[in-house]
Scaffold this motif. Sequence first.
Motif, PDB file in Angstrom:
ATOM      1  N   VAL A  45       0.819  -1.187  -0.036  1.00 47.91           N
ATOM      2  CA  VAL A  45      -0.023  -0.140   0.007  1.00 47.91           C
ATOM      3  C   VAL A  45       0.790   1.195   0.127  1.00 47.91           C
ATOM      4  CG1 VAL A  45      -1.628   1.306   1.402  1.00 47.91           C
ATOM      5  CG2 VAL A  45      -2.057  -1.031   1.055  1.00 47.91           C
ATOM      6  N   ALA A  46       1.948   1.251   0.779  1.00 47.16           N
ATOM      7  CA  ALA A  46       2.769   2.371   0.910  1.00 47.16           C
ATOM      8  C   ALA A  46       3.515   2.650  -0.330  1.00 47.16           C
ATOM      9  CB  ALA A  46       3.834   2.285   2.086  1.00 47.16           C
ATOM     10  N   ALA A  47       3.992   1.617  -1.146  1.00 42.72           N
ATOM     11  CA  ALA A  47       4.499   1.905  -2.369  1.00 42.72           C
ATOM     12  C   ALA A  47       3.640   2.245  -3.459  1.00 42.72           C
ATOM     13  CB  ALA A  47       5.103   0.331  -3.007  1.00 42.72           C
ATOM     14  N   HIS A  48       2.426   2.008  -3.396  1.00 41.37           N
ATOM     15  CA  HIS A  48       1.100   2.337  -4.242  1.00 41.37           C
ATOM     16  C   HIS A  48       0.902   3.896  -3.814  1.00 41.37           C
ATOM     17  CE1 HIS A  48       0.411  -1.688  -5.304  1.00 41.37           C
ATOM     18  NE2 HIS A  48      -0.299  -1.199  -6.436  1.00 41.37           N
ATOM     19  N   VAL A  49       0.968   4.302  -2.620  1.00 35.27           N
ATOM     20  CA  VAL A  49       0.792   5.824  -2.339  1.00 35.27           C
ATOM     21  C   VAL A  49       1.902   6.681  -2.976  1.00 35.27           C
ATOM     22  CG1 VAL A  49       0.738   7.213  -0.230  1.00 35.27           C
ATOM     23  CG2 VAL A  49      -0.643   5.281  -0.313  1.00 35.27           C
ATOM     24  N   GLY A  50       3.117   6.013  -2.556  1.00 28.78           N
ATOM     25  CA  GLY A  50       4.236   6.804  -3.361  1.00 28.78           C
ATOM     26  C   GLY A  50       4.242   6.998  -4.813  1.00 28.78           C
ATOM     27  N   THR A  51       3.621   6.203  -5.536  1.00 26.49           N
ATOM     28  CA  THR A  51       3.644   6.105  -7.038  1.00 26.49           C
ATOM     29  C   THR A  51       2.661   6.971  -7.359  1.00 26.49           C
ATOM     30  OG1 THR A  51       2.503   4.026  -7.134  1.00 26.49           O
ATOM     31  CG2 THR A  51       4.752   3.945  -7.666  1.00 26.49           C
ATOM     32  N   ILE A  98     -14.788  -3.596 -11.275  1.00 26.34           N
ATOM     33  CA  ILE A  98     -15.606  -4.715 -11.262  1.00 26.34           C
ATOM     34  C   ILE A  98     -14.815  -5.961 -11.324  1.00 26.34           C
ATOM     35  CG2 ILE A  98     -17.327  -5.742 -12.615  1.00 26.34           C
ATOM     36  CD1 ILE A  98     -18.381  -3.309 -13.333  1.00 26.34           C
ATOM     37  N   ALA A  99     -13.636  -5.935 -12.265  1.00 27.82           N
ATOM     38  CA  ALA A  99     -13.094  -7.091 -12.480  1.00 27.82           C
ATOM     39  C   ALA A  99     -12.315  -7.613 -11.153  1.00 27.82           C
ATOM     40  CB  ALA A  99     -12.126  -7.341 -13.734  1.00 27.82           C
ATOM     41  N   GLY A 100     -11.747  -6.673 -10.631  1.00 30.52           N
ATOM     42  CA  GLY A 100     -10.789  -6.836  -9.664  1.00 30.52           C
ATOM     43  C   GLY A 100     -11.658  -7.448  -8.318  1.00 30.52           C
ATOM     44  N   LEU A 101     -12.816  -6.927  -8.060  1.00 31.83           N
ATOM     45  CA  LEU A 101     -13.824  -7.426  -7.024  1.00 31.83           C
ATOM     46  C   LEU A 101     -14.031  -8.875  -7.166  1.00 31.83           C
ATOM     47  CD1 LEU A 101     -16.005  -4.150  -6.362  1.00 31.83           C
ATOM     48  CD2 LEU A 101     -14.350  -4.955  -4.719  1.00 31.83           C
ATOM     49  N   ILE A 102     -14.301  -8.966  -8.488  1.00 32.19           N
ATOM     50  CA  ILE A 102     -14.820 -10.715  -8.914  1.00 32.19           C
ATOM     51  C   ILE A 102     -13.471 -11.329  -8.539  1.00 32.19           C
ATOM     52  CG2 ILE A 102     -15.091 -12.029 -10.748  1.00 32.19           C
ATOM     53  CD1 ILE A 102     -16.772  -9.953 -12.137  1.00 32.19           C
ATOM     54  N   LEU A 103     -12.336 -11.034  -8.699  1.00 29.68           N
ATOM     55  CA  LEU A 103     -11.161 -11.809  -8.587  1.00 29.68           C
ATOM     56  C   LEU A 103     -10.903 -12.129  -7.311  1.00 29.68           C
ATOM     57  CD1 LEU A 103      -8.531 -10.610 -11.304  1.00 29.68           C
ATOM     58  CD2 LEU A 103      -9.860 -12.672 -11.314  1.00 29.68           C
ATOM     59  N   LYS A 104     -10.913 -10.906  -6.454  1.00 30.04           N
ATOM     60  CA  LYS A 104     -10.843 -10.754  -4.927  1.00 30.04           C
ATOM     61  C   LYS A 104     -11.755 -11.770  -4.113  1.00 30.04           C
ATOM     62  CE  LYS A 104      -9.971  -7.848  -0.952  1.00 30.04           C
ATOM     63  NZ  LYS A 104      -8.611  -8.670  -0.710  1.00 30.04           N
ATOM     64  N   VAL A 105     -13.076 -11.760  -4.719  1.00 29.38           N
ATOM     65  CA  VAL A 105     -14.151 -12.381  -4.234  1.00 29.38           C
ATOM     66  C   VAL A 105     -14.056 -13.722  -4.063  1.00 29.38           C
ATOM     67  CG1 VAL A 105     -16.498 -12.647  -3.974  1.00 29.38           C
ATOM     68  CG2 VAL A 105     -15.618 -10.530  -3.898  1.00 29.38           C
ATOM     69  N   ILE A 194      -4.237   7.031 -11.847  1.00 29.39           N
ATOM     70  CA  ILE A 194      -4.679   7.640 -10.591  1.00 29.39           C
ATOM     71  C   ILE A 194      -5.761   7.035  -9.810  1.00 29.39           C
ATOM     72  CG2 ILE A 194      -5.241   9.817  -9.502  1.00 29.39           C
ATOM     73  CD1 ILE A 194      -3.529  11.229 -11.670  1.00 29.39           C
ATOM     74  N   PRO A 195      -7.023   6.927 -10.586  1.00 30.68           N
ATOM     75  CA  PRO A 195      -8.055   6.324  -9.962  1.00 30.68           C
ATOM     76  C   PRO A 195      -7.896   4.927  -9.588  1.00 30.68           C
ATOM     77  CG  PRO A 195      -8.581   6.984 -11.927  1.00 30.68           C
ATOM     78  CD  PRO A 195      -7.383   7.477 -11.755  1.00 30.68           C
ATOM     79  N   THR A 196      -7.070   4.338 -10.602  1.00 26.34           N
ATOM     80  CA  THR A 196      -7.065   2.915 -10.299  1.00 26.34           C
ATOM     81  C   THR A 196      -6.080   2.381  -9.241  1.00 26.34           C
ATOM     82  OG1 THR A 196      -7.065   2.635 -12.757  1.00 26.34           O
ATOM     83  CG2 THR A 196      -5.988   0.838 -11.519  1.00 26.34           C
ATOM     84  N   ILE A 197      -5.015   3.393  -9.160  1.00 32.35           N
ATOM     85  CA  ILE A 197      -4.242   3.027  -7.847  1.00 32.35           C
ATOM     86  C   ILE A 197      -4.764   3.606  -6.549  1.00 32.35           C
ATOM     87  CG2 ILE A 197      -1.987   3.987  -6.688  1.00 32.35           C
ATOM     88  CD1 ILE A 197      -0.847   4.447  -9.200  1.00 32.35           C
ATOM     89  N   ILE A 198      -5.599   4.404  -6.404  1.00 29.41           N
ATOM     90  CA  ILE A 198      -6.468   4.620  -5.334  1.00 29.41           C
ATOM     91  C   ILE A 198      -7.576   3.390  -4.751  1.00 29.41           C
ATOM     92  CG2 ILE A 198      -8.374   6.246  -4.239  1.00 29.41           C
ATOM     93  CD1 ILE A 198      -7.315   8.578  -6.121  1.00 29.41           C
ATOM     94  N   ALA A 199      -8.192   3.002  -5.990  1.00 26.52           N
ATOM     95  CA  ALA A 199      -8.874   1.739  -5.857  1.00 26.52           C
ATOM     96  C   ALA A 199      -8.026   0.628  -5.301  1.00 26.52           C
ATOM     97  CB  ALA A 199      -9.753   1.611  -7.131  1.00 26.52           C
ATOM     98  N   SER A 200      -7.183   0.395  -5.950  1.00 25.66           N
ATOM     99  CA  SER A 200      -6.233  -0.683  -5.412  1.00 25.66           C
ATOM    100  C   SER A 200      -5.628  -0.634  -3.990  1.00 25.66           C
ATOM    101  CB  SER A 200      -5.095  -0.692  -6.544  1.00 25.66           C
ATOM    102  OG  SER A 200      -4.032  -1.911  -6.076  1.00 25.66           O
ATOM    103  N   ALA A 201      -5.082   0.560  -3.750  1.00 29.40           N
ATOM    104  CA  ALA A 201      -4.508   0.622  -2.286  1.00 29.40           C
ATOM    105  C   ALA A 201      -5.738   0.666  -1.282  1.00 29.40           C
ATOM    106  CB  ALA A 201      -3.984   2.222  -2.163  1.00 29.40           C
ATOM    107  N   THR A 202      -6.995   1.116  -1.839  1.00 28.64           N
ATOM    108  CA  THR A 202      -8.116   1.184  -0.602  1.00 28.64           C
ATOM    109  C   THR A 202      -8.610  -0.391  -0.369  1.00 28.64           C
ATOM    110  OG1 THR A 202      -8.958   3.346  -1.479  1.00 28.64           O
ATOM    111  CG2 THR A 202     -10.303   1.561  -0.441  1.00 28.64           C
TER     112      THR A 202
END
Length: 267
Positions: A45-51, A98-105, A194-202
Motif C-alpha cells: 500500500v505504501a509503495a502504491h501511495v508513493g507512485t 468490477i473485475a478486481g472485486l470479482i477476482l478478490k471475492v 490515478i483512480p486505479t491506484i486509489i482503488a487498488s490501495a483502498t
Amino acid sequence: MPLLYLVIVAIVQGITEFLPISSSGHLVLLPALTGHVDQGLLIDVAAHVGTLAAVVLFFWADVRAAVAGIPSLLRGRIHDQGAWLTLCLIIATIPVIIAGLILKVTGLSDLMRSVALIGWTSIIFGILLWVLDQRGAEVRTAPEWTLKHALIMGMWQMLALVPGTSRSGITITGGRGLGYTRTDAARLSMLMSIPTIIASATLLSLDLISAPSEAVIRDAAVVAILSLLSALVALKLMFRLLKSVSFTPYVVYRLILGAGLLIWAYT
C-alpha cells in the motif's frame, strides 16, 4: 525488515509502475529472487501511495483541471475540459474495479501469482505492444479522448489484473491501437493510473485488520518516499525517450525477462 530490501522494493515499484514492464510481476518475483519473505500488504500500500503521489505531481496541470471539473460534473454540466477528463477517467476505471472485486471475492487473484504465468504474459503482451505501436497510426491526441475510447482503454486495463501484463503497458497498447500518439497514449495511461491506484490501495487496506507496529509504519514511510522519487525519475525518463524512440526497448526487456522466467519456471 532490512532497510536494503525496503529500498529495493520501493525502487522496483516506483520504476516499474509506469514503465510498460509490469510492477506487479516484479513485486511477485522479488521475494523469490532475494530469498526474503513477502513484504506484506502495508508495504505494498505504501509503495502504491508513493507512485500515486508521483503521477499526481508529474501531471499536476491535468489533475488540477480534473479536480476543478468535479463540481460541474456533479451538477450534470460538462462544459469544460476538466469535467470531461474526470468523466472519462471514471468510465475508464469502472471495468477494472468490477473485475478486481470479482477476482478478490472468488480468490482467483491468489491463483495467478506464478512465475510461469508472469513469463508468458511478459512475452505475449510485450509482443502485442510492439505490434500495435509499430502499426498504429498517430492521429489522435489526449484532448480528443472520448467516452467510447475511455471505456475501450478501461477494458484493456482489466487485463492488467493478470500479473506480468503491466497496467501502463496494456493501456498504452490500447491507446496506440486507437490511434493516439505515443506520448498521448502514455499520458492517458498515466492519468488512468490515478483512480486505479486509489482503488487498488483502498482494496489492499481493507485487508489490514490489526494496527501495525511503529516499526512497520516507519518501514512503510520509507517505501512511500522512495517509491515517489523513483517513480518521478521513471516518468521523466520515459517521456523524454518517447520524443525520439518507440516502445521497442521496453518490449525487448519484456521478451528477455519473460524468456528467463520461463526457463527458470520449467527447469
